[in-house]
Design a protein around this motif. Sequence first.
Motif, PDB file in Angstrom:
ATOM      1  N   ASN A 187      34.955  43.537  41.711  1.00 48.59           N
ATOM      2  CA  ASN A 187      34.923  44.039  40.049  1.00 48.59           C
ATOM      3  C   ASN A 187      34.121  43.810  39.428  1.00 48.59           C
ATOM      4  N   GLY A 188      33.525  44.472  38.904  1.00 50.52           N
ATOM      5  CA  GLY A 188      32.373  43.648  38.417  1.00 50.52           C
ATOM      6  C   GLY A 188      32.637  43.466  36.681  1.00 50.52           C
ATOM      7  N   PHE A 189      34.377  43.985  36.203  1.00 47.96           N
ATOM      8  CA  PHE A 189      34.651  43.318  35.207  1.00 47.96           C
ATOM      9  C   PHE A 189      35.498  42.417  34.724  1.00 47.96           C
ATOM     10  N   VAL A 190      35.666  41.596  36.379  1.00 48.66           N
ATOM     11  CA  VAL A 190      36.911  40.143  36.239  1.00 48.66           C
ATOM     12  C   VAL A 190      35.356  39.198  36.802  1.00 48.66           C
ATOM     13  N   THR A 191      36.078  38.623  35.434  1.00 47.81           N
ATOM     14  CA  THR A 191      35.136  37.100  35.154  1.00 47.81           C
ATOM     15  C   THR A 191      36.113  35.761  34.827  1.00 47.81           C
ATOM     16  N   GLY A 192      35.595  34.906  35.368  1.00 51.71           N
ATOM     17  CA  GLY A 192      36.299  33.801  34.416  1.00 51.71           C
ATOM     18  C   GLY A 192      37.519  33.849  34.738  1.00 51.71           C
ATOM     19  N   GLN A 193      38.221  34.381  35.840  1.00 51.82           N
ATOM     20  CA  GLN A 193      40.028  34.154  36.129  1.00 51.82           C
ATOM     21  C   GLN A 193      39.726  33.387  37.869  1.00 51.82           C
ATOM     22  N   THR A 194      41.371  32.900  37.437  1.00 50.59           N
ATOM     23  CA  THR A 194      41.863  32.033  38.706  1.00 50.59           C
ATOM     24  C   THR A 194      42.636  33.203  39.328  1.00 50.59           C
ATOM     25  N   ILE A 195      42.821  33.908  40.025  1.00 50.33           N
ATOM     26  CA  ILE A 195      43.550  35.399  40.902  1.00 50.33           C
ATOM     27  C   ILE A 195      44.648  34.057  41.957  1.00 50.33           C
ATOM     28  N   ALA A 196      45.695  33.857  41.689  1.00 53.47           N
ATOM     29  CA  ALA A 196      46.725  33.440  41.943  1.00 53.47           C
ATOM     30  C   ALA A 196      47.670  34.026  43.569  1.00 53.47           C
ATOM     31  N   VAL A 197      47.239  33.396  44.425  1.00 50.30           N
ATOM     32  CA  VAL A 197      47.910  33.943  45.928  1.00 50.30           C
ATOM     33  C   VAL A 197      48.894  33.014  46.229  1.00 50.30           C
ATOM     34  N   ASN A 198      49.874  32.847  45.628  1.00 50.27           N
ATOM     35  CA  ASN A 198      50.872  32.019  46.581  1.00 50.27           C
ATOM     36  C   ASN A 198      52.522  32.258  46.878  1.00 50.27           C
ATOM     37  N   GLY A 199      52.275  33.272  47.304  1.00 53.73           N
ATOM     38  CA  GLY A 199      54.069  34.319  47.280  1.00 53.73           C
ATOM     39  C   GLY A 199      55.087  33.124  46.315  1.00 53.73           C
TER      40      GLY A 199
END
Length: 248
Positions: A231-243
Amino acid sequence: MSALLPDLNNRVALVTGGSRGIGRAIAIALASAGAAVAVNYRQRADEAEQVVAQIENAGGRALAVRADVSAASEVTGMIGEIERGLGAVDVLVNNAGTGTFSDIESLTEAEFDHTLAVNLKSAFLCTQAVLPGMRARRWGRIVNLSSAAARGAGLVGVHYNASKAGLEGLTRGYASRVAREGVTVNAVAPGPIDTEMAAPLKAANVAERLPVGRLGEANEVAQVVLMVVGNGFVTGQTIAVNGGVSFI
């Protein structure tokens, strides 16, 4: 190939710490999307070669490359080896990390420095090494593996908290400076994941305290890495994968 998967044919990816656990899952996922994958390791040559063999057996291209990514000279040598063997790096996943459990009383200066070198400095060194080529080609994807500990209390120790919080700051700093050049920089922040390092989490019965009632799986983190790479429109983000342990 599904339109929801990134098309990484003719792209080269580097996964640091790619011989086991989350790194291994990410390397295999990137290869499944078409990338040629450099699997970095520091000590576990046999396991890195196993990842390479799995990718090659599925019809992909891969290379195991040894380097301590917290050392600038070794990073330089690693990038040269990858460029000769596979080509210029288009996708960088800064996954290499360390996390020795230590409370405040027993934490030493040496362990603090080591943790920041492996978890944070390595991402800086690898990013600096591949970024000029990405900017020149006007396409690149950088994904940094953070942790729920970057914004929460965490279980490992304050040295680990600091290293991962710094990694998220590094992510935003780079993202803001290269966004117009076709390069995205994001972080993925796993919570408790069922890997070799999860033994203390199991002993503490952490899974029962998570809203989903279980530890995460390495391939669930890899799926999110693929998502941000595609995804070239998502930047500077932190994506949580934490249940669901926290909402950020």
